[in-house]
Design a protein around this motif. Sequence first.
Motif, PDB file in Angstrom:
ATOM      1  N   PHE A 116       0.668  -1.428   0.089  1.00 39.65           N
ATOM      2  CA  PHE A 116       0.038  -0.089  -0.189  1.00 39.65           C
ATOM      3  C   PHE A 116       1.088   1.375   0.293  1.00 39.65           C
ATOM      4  O   PHE A 116       0.715   2.162  -0.799  1.00 39.65           O
ATOM      5  CB  PHE A 116      -0.703   0.640   1.034  1.00 39.65           C
ATOM      6  CG  PHE A 116      -1.980  -0.349   1.008  1.00 39.65           C
ATOM      7  CD1 PHE A 116      -2.939  -0.421   0.068  1.00 39.65           C
ATOM      8  CD2 PHE A 116      -2.340  -2.156   1.634  1.00 39.65           C
ATOM      9  CE1 PHE A 116      -4.093  -1.141  -0.255  1.00 39.65           C
ATOM     10  CE2 PHE A 116      -3.809  -2.527   1.390  1.00 39.65           C
ATOM     11  CZ  PHE A 116      -4.693  -2.277   0.505  1.00 39.65           C
ATOM     12  N   ALA A 117       1.853   1.102   0.189  1.00 36.58           N
ATOM     13  CA  ALA A 117       2.941   2.285   0.881  1.00 36.58           C
ATOM     14  C   ALA A 117       3.679   2.577  -0.368  1.00 36.58           C
ATOM     15  O   ALA A 117       3.935   3.751  -0.873  1.00 36.58           O
ATOM     16  CB  ALA A 117       3.742   2.252   1.807  1.00 36.58           C
ATOM     17  N   SER A 118       3.920   1.260  -1.498  1.00 34.60           N
ATOM     18  CA  SER A 118       4.198   1.889  -2.462  1.00 34.60           C
ATOM     19  C   SER A 118       3.457   2.052  -3.285  1.00 34.60           C
ATOM     20  O   SER A 118       4.169   2.783  -4.982  1.00 34.60           O
ATOM     21  CB  SER A 118       5.091  -0.207  -3.079  1.00 34.60           C
ATOM     22  OG  SER A 118       6.027  -0.537  -2.582  1.00 34.60           O
ATOM     23  N   ALA A 119       1.901   2.133  -3.764  1.00 31.29           N
ATOM     24  CA  ALA A 119       1.244   2.273  -4.718  1.00 31.29           C
ATOM     25  C   ALA A 119       0.903   3.391  -4.108  1.00 31.29           C
ATOM     26  O   ALA A 119       0.840   4.319  -5.345  1.00 31.29           O
ATOM     27  CB  ALA A 119       0.380   0.870  -3.900  1.00 31.29           C
ATOM     28  N   GLY A 120       0.728   3.612  -3.166  1.00 29.34           N
ATOM     29  CA  GLY A 120       0.415   5.527  -2.267  1.00 29.34           C
ATOM     30  C   GLY A 120       1.534   6.168  -2.892  1.00 29.34           C
ATOM     31  O   GLY A 120       1.839   7.456  -3.907  1.00 29.34           O
ATOM     32  N   ILE A 121       2.988   5.308  -2.940  1.00 28.59           N
ATOM     33  CA  ILE A 121       4.378   6.690  -3.656  1.00 28.59           C
ATOM     34  C   ILE A 121       3.803   6.549  -4.631  1.00 28.59           C
ATOM     35  O   ILE A 121       4.529   7.908  -5.742  1.00 28.59           O
ATOM     36  CB  ILE A 121       5.282   6.192  -2.893  1.00 28.59           C
ATOM     37  CG1 ILE A 121       5.712   6.174  -1.211  1.00 28.59           C
ATOM     38  CG2 ILE A 121       6.602   6.789  -3.769  1.00 28.59           C
ATOM     39  CD1 ILE A 121       6.902   5.435  -1.258  1.00 28.59           C
ATOM     40  N   LEU A 122       4.207   5.460  -5.542  1.00 28.87           N
ATOM     41  CA  LEU A 122       3.565   5.550  -7.335  1.00 28.87           C
ATOM     42  C   LEU A 122       2.459   6.340  -7.622  1.00 28.87           C
ATOM     43  O   LEU A 122       3.174   7.489  -8.517  1.00 28.87           O
ATOM     44  CB  LEU A 122       3.467   4.182  -7.854  1.00 28.87           C
ATOM     45  CG  LEU A 122       4.532   2.731  -7.667  1.00 28.87           C
ATOM     46  CD1 LEU A 122       4.549   1.758  -7.976  1.00 28.87           C
ATOM     47  CD2 LEU A 122       6.200   3.895  -8.454  1.00 28.87           C
ATOM     48  N   ILE A 123       1.315   6.883  -6.864  1.00 33.81           N
ATOM     49  CA  ILE A 123       0.000   7.672  -7.680  1.00 33.81           C
ATOM     50  C   ILE A 123       0.668   8.645  -7.009  1.00 33.81           C
ATOM     51  O   ILE A 123       0.294   9.197  -8.179  1.00 33.81           O
ATOM     52  CB  ILE A 123      -1.188   7.124  -6.641  1.00 33.81           C
ATOM     53  CG1 ILE A 123      -1.324   5.345  -6.998  1.00 33.81           C
ATOM     54  CG2 ILE A 123      -1.614   7.854  -6.611  1.00 33.81           C
ATOM     55  CD1 ILE A 123      -2.313   4.942  -6.723  1.00 33.81           C
ATOM     56  N   THR A 124       1.476   8.969  -6.115  1.00 35.28           N
ATOM     57  CA  THR A 124       1.408  10.779  -5.633  1.00 35.28           C
ATOM     58  C   THR A 124       2.438  10.688  -6.738  1.00 35.28           C
ATOM     59  O   THR A 124       2.617  12.334  -7.318  1.00 35.28           O
ATOM     60  CB  THR A 124       1.845  10.460  -3.962  1.00 35.28           C
ATOM     61  OG1 THR A 124       1.385   9.801  -3.176  1.00 35.28           O
ATOM     62  CG2 THR A 124       2.238  11.689  -4.275  1.00 35.28           C
TER      63      THR A 124
END
Length: 133
Positions: A116-124
């Motif tokens: 979830f943190a990786s996906a959040g960083i990529l989306i950001t």
Amino acid sequence: MPERDAPFELSAKNLQVKKAVSHKKKNPLRIQTTKPKNSVKLRPTKIPDHFTWALVLTIFCFFVIGPCWALYKTFEVRRMIASKDFDGAHRLSTRISSTLLISTIIGVFAWVCFLFASAGILITGVLLKNKFI
């Protein structure tokens, strides 16, 4: 001579003893709490050593302390089985299983947080690159 009473007839019905009817409840049998002197303790036929589970968790888990301990103890379980200490091996196998279960839960939680943190960083990053934020 004094007069005697007339004799009475005896039959098989009269000879049977009648049981008194009791309304008391019978006490149940007590459960045996002590072991008989010649009792045999049953042992499990197969004692798992959890080696593959510990190895997989050691490789893929963020929480490495539990799986490394379990991996070390699997060799001790194998030594206990070889020396015919089945009771100790079964107890240690149960402890290893509990430790690996807790480590698996912690590892799954860590992986989900990481994803979830990786996906959040990529989306950001994508949103910042396109100047949507």
